[in-house]
Design a protein around this motif. Structure first.
Motif, PDB file in Angstrom:
ATOM      1  N   LEU A 295       0.830  -1.197   0.000  1.00 30.67           N
ATOM      2  CA  LEU A 295       0.000   0.000   0.000  1.00 30.67           C
ATOM      3  C   LEU A 295       0.864   1.247   0.000  1.00 30.67           C
ATOM      4  CD1 LEU A 295      -2.786   1.348   0.218  1.00 30.67           C
ATOM      5  CD2 LEU A 295      -2.490   1.296   2.703  1.00 30.67           C
ATOM      6  N   ALA A 296       1.967   1.227   0.745  1.00 33.57           N
ATOM      7  CA  ALA A 296       2.850   2.395   0.787  1.00 33.57           C
ATOM      8  C   ALA A 296       3.346   2.743  -0.608  1.00 33.57           C
ATOM      9  CB  ALA A 296       4.028   2.122   1.716  1.00 33.57           C
TER      10      ALA A 296
ATOM     11  N   ALA B  88      -1.933   9.464   2.011  1.00 33.58           N
ATOM     12  CA  ALA B  88      -3.157   8.664   1.975  1.00 33.58           C
ATOM     13  C   ALA B  88      -4.405   9.523   1.857  1.00 33.58           C
ATOM     14  CB  ALA B  88      -3.241   7.779   3.220  1.00 33.58           C
TER      15      ALA B  88
ATOM     16  N   CYS C 185      -7.219   2.305  10.840  1.00 35.35           N
ATOM     17  CA  CYS C 185      -6.051   3.180  10.902  1.00 35.35           C
ATOM     18  C   CYS C 185      -6.425   4.658  10.915  1.00 35.35           C
ATOM     19  CB  CYS C 185      -5.129   2.902   9.725  1.00 35.35           C
ATOM     20  SG  CYS C 185      -4.084   1.449   9.942  1.00 35.35           S
TER      21      CYS C 185
ATOM     22  N   GLN D  13      -7.107   1.624  -0.485  1.00 35.05           N
ATOM     23  CA  GLN D  13      -6.776   0.377   0.197  1.00 35.05           C
ATOM     24  C   GLN D  13      -7.920  -0.629   0.100  1.00 35.05           C
ATOM     25  OE1 GLN D  13      -4.722   0.609   3.922  1.00 35.05           O
ATOM     26  NE2 GLN D  13      -5.472  -1.365   4.641  1.00 35.05           N
TER      27      GLN D  13
ATOM     28  N   CYS E   2      -2.488   4.490  12.322  1.00 32.97           N
ATOM     29  CA  CYS E   2      -1.511   3.428  12.061  1.00 32.97           C
ATOM     30  C   CYS E   2      -0.305   3.879  11.263  1.00 32.97           C
ATOM     31  CB  CYS E   2      -2.173   2.275  11.287  1.00 32.97           C
ATOM     32  SG  CYS E   2      -3.468   1.415  12.173  1.00 32.97           S
ATOM     33  N   LEU E   3      -0.436   4.975  10.525  1.00 34.69           N
ATOM     34  CA  LEU E   3       0.620   5.383   9.620  1.00 34.69           C
ATOM     35  C   LEU E   3       1.386   6.579  10.154  1.00 34.69           C
ATOM     36  CD1 LEU E   3      -1.271   5.212   6.202  1.00 34.69           C
ATOM     37  CD2 LEU E   3       0.165   3.467   7.238  1.00 34.69           C
TER      38      LEU E   3
ATOM     39  N   ASP F 238      -1.085  -4.298   7.156  1.00 33.96           N
ATOM     40  CA  ASP F 238      -1.770  -4.123   5.879  1.00 33.96           C
ATOM     41  C   ASP F 238      -1.364  -2.827   5.194  1.00 33.96           C
ATOM     42  OD1 ASP F 238      -3.094  -6.512   6.029  1.00 33.96           O
ATOM     43  OD2 ASP F 238      -5.004  -5.666   6.694  1.00 33.96           O
ATOM     44  N   SER F 239      -0.985  -1.828   5.964  1.00 33.17           N
ATOM     45  CA  SER F 239      -0.601  -0.543   5.377  1.00 33.17           C
ATOM     46  C   SER F 239       0.841  -0.543   4.887  1.00 33.17           C
ATOM     47  CB  SER F 239      -0.780   0.587   6.410  1.00 33.17           C
ATOM     48  OG  SER F 239       0.169   0.466   7.460  1.00 33.17           O
TER      49      SER F 239
ATOM     50  N   SER G  30      -9.011  -2.270   7.432  1.00 33.88           N
ATOM     51  CA  SER G  30      -7.805  -1.803   8.125  1.00 33.88           C
ATOM     52  C   SER G  30      -7.580  -0.312   7.892  1.00 33.88           C
ATOM     53  CB  SER G  30      -6.576  -2.591   7.639  1.00 33.88           C
ATOM     54  OG  SER G  30      -6.583  -3.912   8.128  1.00 33.88           O
ATOM     55  N   ALA G  31      -8.015   0.194   6.730  1.00 30.35           N
ATOM     56  CA  ALA G  31      -7.870   1.619   6.449  1.00 30.35           C
ATOM     57  C   ALA G  31      -8.728   2.454   7.390  1.00 30.35           C
ATOM     58  CB  ALA G  31      -8.248   1.909   5.002  1.00 30.35           C
TER      59      ALA G  31
END
Length: 263
Positions: free
Chosen positions: A5-6, A154, A197, A161, A145-146, A85-86, A193-194
């Motif tokens: 994803l990054a 994002a 996060c 995502q 999360c990020l 996941d991220s 998960s997005a």
């Protein structure tokens, strides 16, 4: 090519600076062929397929409440999955659900398909600069999360995502029909998960799945996509008979994380 994803978010930031016509097949050298979209941008009409919720409307208020009241806190197994996941590659994320240890080396046809198709998904999920809305973490306080830089990136593609995870789940399910339930459950969780996060709302997670399904249906009419999809399906089918299964400990941890809904 590690399909994380990054990396997708970085690609989105780069593509955002180019004219949308640069993503159309045969429209010029803006992107290398291996990353060029299959469809002319945006592919489908996002406003029709996944319209945004009205600000301060019922669903918007529910989304804000979901962010504030997320049932999982930092340090929980589900939170750890959201962080992973991220950042980790999509093939590793889906290996347990597929029952195959998927890697860039043993699935080159799948990697080639997804490397091009991610540009299609960026095109359809990218926010216009003049229409971008605030992300959940920008409207309300709560853990994310990020890191700051990734969060800022994002904000430009909040649906990506969920769309990315649902796309991979659908493609793998076609090749591994006996794993459909597990793959779709993992695809749903990957998108959720997005929201966990904090850079996408619960409504945007749903919208991402809707866009993924619409884009996949639309893309089947493209001969290049159809040919690459067939190659990927054949490759995955062969791997299901020859490739080793992922580590049992990893899959046990994943089952534990998925046992509780994130919100």
């Amino acid at each position: 090519m590690r399909l994380s994803l990054a990396l997708i978010l970085t690609s989105a930031a780069l593509i955002a600076g180019r004219p949308s016509t640069a993503q159309a097949p045969g429209s010029g050298p803006a992107l290398p062929p291996e990353y060029r979209a299959y469809l002319p941008a945006p592919g489908v009409d996002r406003a029709t397929v996944a319209p945004p919720v009205a600000k301060d409307g019922v669903q918007d208020k529910a989304d804000r409440a979901t962010f504030r009241d997320r049932s999982q806190s930092e340090g929980s197994p589900r939170w750890t999955m959201a962080v992973n996941d991220s950042g980790r590659g999509i093939l590793k994320a889906f290996s347990c659900a597929a029952g195959i240890g998927l890697t860039n080396d043993n699935a080159p046809a799948l990697v080639a398909l997804l490397s091009r198709y991610r540009t299609d998904l960026i095109n359809v999920t990218r926010e216009r600069a003049d229409a971008a809305s605030l992300r959940p973490f920008q409207r309300d306080k709560g853990p994310v999360c990020l890191a700051d830089k990734a969060l800022r990136t994002a904000t430009g593609t909040p649906l990506i995502q969920s769309a990315w995870g649902w796309t991979v789940a659908l493609i793998l399910s076609e090749a591994l029909p006996d794993r459909t339930d597990a793959l779709l459950a993992r695809g749903r969780a990957y998108g959720e998960s997005a929201a966990l996060c904090g850079f996408a709302s619960a409504s945007e997670v749903t919208g991402g799945r809707d866009l993924a399904a619409a884009m996949l249906a639309r893309s089947r009419s493209d001969s290049a996509f159809a040919a690459d999809l067939q190659k990927a399906r054949a490759e995955i089918g062969a791997l299901s008979r020859t490739a080793p299964a992922p580590p049992p400990a990893d899959c046990d941890a994943e089952r534990t994380a998925l046992a509780t809904r994130p919100y």
